[in-house]
Design an enzyme around this catalytic site. Structure first.
Site, short mmCIF file in Angstrom:
data_model
loop_
_atom_site.label_atom_id
_atom_site.label_comp_id
_atom_site.label_asym_id
_atom_site.label_seq_id
_atom_site.Cartn_x
_atom_site.Cartn_y
_atom_site.Cartn_z
N GLY A 100 -17.69 -14.95 -15.45
CA GLY A 100 -16.84 -13.91 -14.84
C GLY A 100 -17.09 -12.53 -15.42
N LYS A 122 -18.36 -0.59 -16.42
CA LYS A 122 -18.87 -1.59 -17.35
C LYS A 122 -18.54 -1.12 -18.76
CE LYS A 122 -22.99 -4.30 -18.43
NZ LYS A 122 -24.34 -4.66 -17.97
N ARG A 192 -20.84 1.75 -12.38
CA ARG A 192 -21.93 1.20 -11.57
C ARG A 192 -21.48 1.11 -10.12
NH1 ARG A 192 -24.11 -4.33 -14.27
NH2 ARG A 192 -22.10 -5.18 -13.66
N ARG A 199 -22.67 -12.45 -7.18
CA ARG A 199 -23.84 -13.09 -7.79
C ARG A 199 -23.92 -14.54 -7.35
NH1 ARG A 199 -23.55 -10.26 -12.99
NH2 ARG A 199 -22.26 -8.44 -12.55
N ASP A 269 -25.94 -16.06 -13.12
CA ASP A 269 -24.85 -15.08 -13.04
C ASP A 269 -25.40 -13.66 -13.01
OD1 ASP A 269 -25.45 -16.10 -15.76
OD2 ASP A 269 -24.26 -14.41 -16.40
N ASN A 270 -26.70 -13.51 -13.24
CA ASN A 270 -27.32 -12.19 -13.17
C ASN A 270 -28.21 -12.06 -11.94
OD1 ASN A 270 -26.06 -11.40 -15.53
ND2 ASN A 270 -27.77 -11.95 -16.84
N ASP A 279 -27.50 -6.11 -13.76
CA ASP A 279 -27.26 -6.39 -15.18
C ASP A 279 -28.47 -6.06 -16.05
OD1 ASP A 279 -24.71 -7.02 -14.58
OD2 ASP A 279 -24.73 -9.02 -15.46
P1 AMP Z 1 -24.79 -11.16 -19.68
O1 AMP Z 1 -25.73 -12.18 -20.23
O2 AMP Z 1 -24.76 -9.86 -20.43
O3 AMP Z 1 -24.99 -10.94 -18.22
O4 AMP Z 1 -23.31 -11.71 -19.88
C1 AMP Z 1 -22.92 -13.04 -19.68
C2 AMP Z 1 -21.43 -13.13 -19.67
O5 AMP Z 1 -20.89 -12.61 -20.87
C3 AMP Z 1 -20.75 -12.36 -18.54
O6 AMP Z 1 -19.67 -13.12 -18.13
C4 AMP Z 1 -20.31 -11.08 -19.22
O7 AMP Z 1 -19.22 -10.50 -18.59
C5 AMP Z 1 -19.94 -11.58 -20.61
N1 AMP Z 1 -20.05 -10.53 -21.63
C6 AMP Z 1 -21.16 -9.97 -22.13
N2 AMP Z 1 -20.86 -9.04 -23.05
C7 AMP Z 1 -19.51 -9.01 -23.14
C8 AMP Z 1 -18.57 -8.26 -23.91
N3 AMP Z 1 -18.94 -7.36 -24.81
N4 AMP Z 1 -17.25 -8.52 -23.70
C9 AMP Z 1 -16.85 -9.43 -22.82
N5 AMP Z 1 -17.67 -10.16 -22.09
C10 AMP Z 1 -18.99 -9.97 -22.23
MG MG Z 2 -24.41 -10.52 -16.63
#
Ligand code: AMP
Ligand code: MG
Length: 520
Positions: A100, A122, A192, A199, A269-270, A279
């Site tokens: 999420g 973001k 953004r 996704r 998810d990306n 992302d």
């Molecule tokens: P990502 O690999 O950066 O696309 O992130 C994977 C998941 O981790 C997604 O659900 C992001 O929303 C969550 N996420 C990444 N960084 C943070 C953060 N600093 N705080 C909260 N959720 C994060």
């Molecule tokens: Mg992501």
């Protein structure tokens, strides 16, 4: 702010009934309402003038406190209810369950001049999906996302866009290399924008919970809103939808291969359902051409998301999406046919893409060897991909001998240019010259065509890092310089000649330049 709000997503799909911003599994609704975090001392660093125009805003207005407060989460427009979306995903090949929007908060959707846009922040604080993290973003990763998403657009690559970049005035604790050395960094927020941030994982989560009614509701919404040309939702339309997502995903990845962009974290998810690059985390650009290269230190061991593997991973991710959509169709063969089509189309499109890079207009099977031989030559010694292809445009088809000299600037280690290496190149250039003899266009025409697909300026990691280091010291000029230059990546811009250069040696092993983690 005169945004033309329409809020399609939140008007059409139900919310999580629990209004609390607590970390939890959200099993009802498609998103949870959340209020962005108040920031301490927000400061706007950059605004994308193009997105301002597209959203029909007044450039002067973007300098107002109203805009600053809105774009950092300190105020919310009347009649809008910000929300975070629920999605799941496969991370590095494993199903990760609910993920999420952990640090993205959707403000609203609005009409632009050419299309509708979802606007999201973001790094604006925690949501029910923040898991063990803080919902915040740091300046370095925000600069990288801001500059890159706009640069990708100008490269002609489908992508989410960015409207603004701001400091929050708050500090954020991060352990950049995950080695037990956390430090405080400046917090930042990027706004953004995209037609939609949906996704693959938004669909996967419902199938994983066997909530087929919600899956269908979301797919129907997606088709009616973003793929309305496919017709009213039905089994047949679901397949057409999957087929179009497959094509868009492939098109996007072929573009990445063309320019040497490595996403770094192609988790499901990306993966945007619209085929947009989304992302921007530990992404990078090929400097030396190398199939096995990945910028992401978190992926260093298996290199799942390495340059040469991106097309395979695109397909793997589409298999996961097919599994998620299967309950709506319940026929496996039709999905398999579409996925087989990806492989066939990949072969055709990647040949065409490489031929375009070489200035060959009518590629055939015979050109596969010329391309494979080139890819081998490019890996004999570290050879800069961007410089090589751009300089290749100067090649004259009646002067194959001069070929090697043209591209000498692309080599990182001239001392590795043994006689053997040189002679392999000489053979390749003579084959290339022979092939160009079959083409009817002049050298100049070919060069002009090649320059339209071989960018001169890309956002190398060290360039972004220089902008980051200066911004950390309070100097934001380089952010604007790079932003302006990257608006015309295919044009010769003499004032920016110094950026048409190989990565400097100091950047070879520097954190942020050659090595990036997911910490952001
Ligand atoms: P990502 O690999 O950066 O696309 O992130 C994977 C998941 O981790 C997604 O659900 C992001 O929303 C969550 N996420 C990444 N960084 C943070 C953060 N600093 N705080 C909260 N959720 C994060
Ligand atoms: Mg992501």
């Amino acid at each position: 702010m005169p945004f033309k709000i329409n809020n399609r997503f939140s008007k059409n799909l139900p919310a999580d009934p629990n209004p609390e911003n607590s970390r939890r599994q959200v099993t009802q609704g498609f998103y949870s309402y959340v209020t962005p975090k108040q920031t301490n001392k927000p400061k706007l660093l950059h605004v994308s003038d193009e997105m301002v125009t597209e959203l029909d805003l007044d450039q002067a207005e973007t300098q107002s406190d109203n805009f600053l407060n809105l774009m950092t989460g300190n105020s919310v427009l009347p009649e809008t209810n910000p929300y975070a979306m629920v999605y799941g995903g496969h991370q590095f090949g494993n199903w990760a369950g609910q993920l999420g929007d952990g640090r993205a908060i959707n403000l609203f959707e609005a009409e632009g001049k050419t299309q509708d846009w979802a606007v999201q922040l973001k790094g604006a604080g925690e949501t029910p999906y923040s898991r063990s993290a803080d919902g915040l973003a740091v300046l370095r990763s925000s600069i990288r996302e801001y500059l890159m998403s706009e640069a990708m657009h100008h490269l002609g690559i489908p992508t989410t866009r960015a409207l603004s970049l701001a400091l929050t005035g708050d500090s954020v604790l991060r352990d950049v290399m995950y080695d037990g050395n956390p430090a405080y960094e400046k917090g930042a927020v990027v706004s953004r924008v995209a037609e939609s941030f949906l996704r693959f994982g938004n669909y996967q989560i419902f199938t994983s919970r066997n909530d087929i009614a919600s899956l269908q509701q979301l797919v129907n919404y997606t088709i009616e809103t973003h793929f309305s040309h496919l017709g009213t939702p039905s089994k047949e339309t679901y397949l057409k939808f999957f087929e179009e997502v497959t094509q868009r995903t492939l098109t996007m990845i072929i573009h990445w291969q063309r320019v040497g962009f490595v996403h770094g974290v192609m988790n499901t998810d990306n993966m945007s359902i619209l085929g947009l690059t989304i992302d921007y985390g530990p992404y990078g650009w090929l400097e030396g051409f190398e199939w096995g290269w990945t910028p992401n230190t978190t992926d260093r061991q298996h290199k799942r998301y390495r340059y040469g593997n991106q097309p395979n991973i695109g397909l793997w991710n589409l298999y996961q999406l097919a599994n998620a959509l299967y309950p709506l169709v319940e026929e496996a063969e039709v999905f398999e046919e579409i996925l087989d089509g990806y492989k066939k189309e990949y072969a055709i499109k990647s040949l065409k893409m490489m031929a375009d890079k070489l200035g060959i207009t009518n590629p055939g099977e015979d050109d596969l060897k010329l391309i494979a031989d080139l890819e081998e030559c490019l890996q004999l010694t570290e050879t800069d991909m961007t410089i090589f292809f751009r300089k290749l445009g100067d090649f004259k088809k009646n002067d194959s001998v001069a070929g090697f000299e043209l591209i000498e600037d692309a080599f990182y280690a001239p001392n590795e240019l043994t006689e053997e290496v040189k002679s392999q190149w000489t053979v390749w250039f003579s084959e290339y010259a022979k092939r160009l003899q079959q083409e009817s266009c002049s050298d100049d025409e070919r060069q002009a065509a090649m320059n339209r697909v071989n960018p001169k300026y890309v956002l190398r990691n060290y360039m972004a890092q220089l902008a980051i280091d200066a911004a950390d010291e309070g100097d934001y000029a380089l952010i604007d310089t790079l932003y302006q230059m990257l608006k015309k990546p295919y044009e010769d811009q003499p004032e920016y000649e110094k950026w048409f250069a190989k990565r400097p040696e100091w950047a070879r092993d520097k954190v942020g330049c050659s090595m990036l983690s997911c910490s952001s």
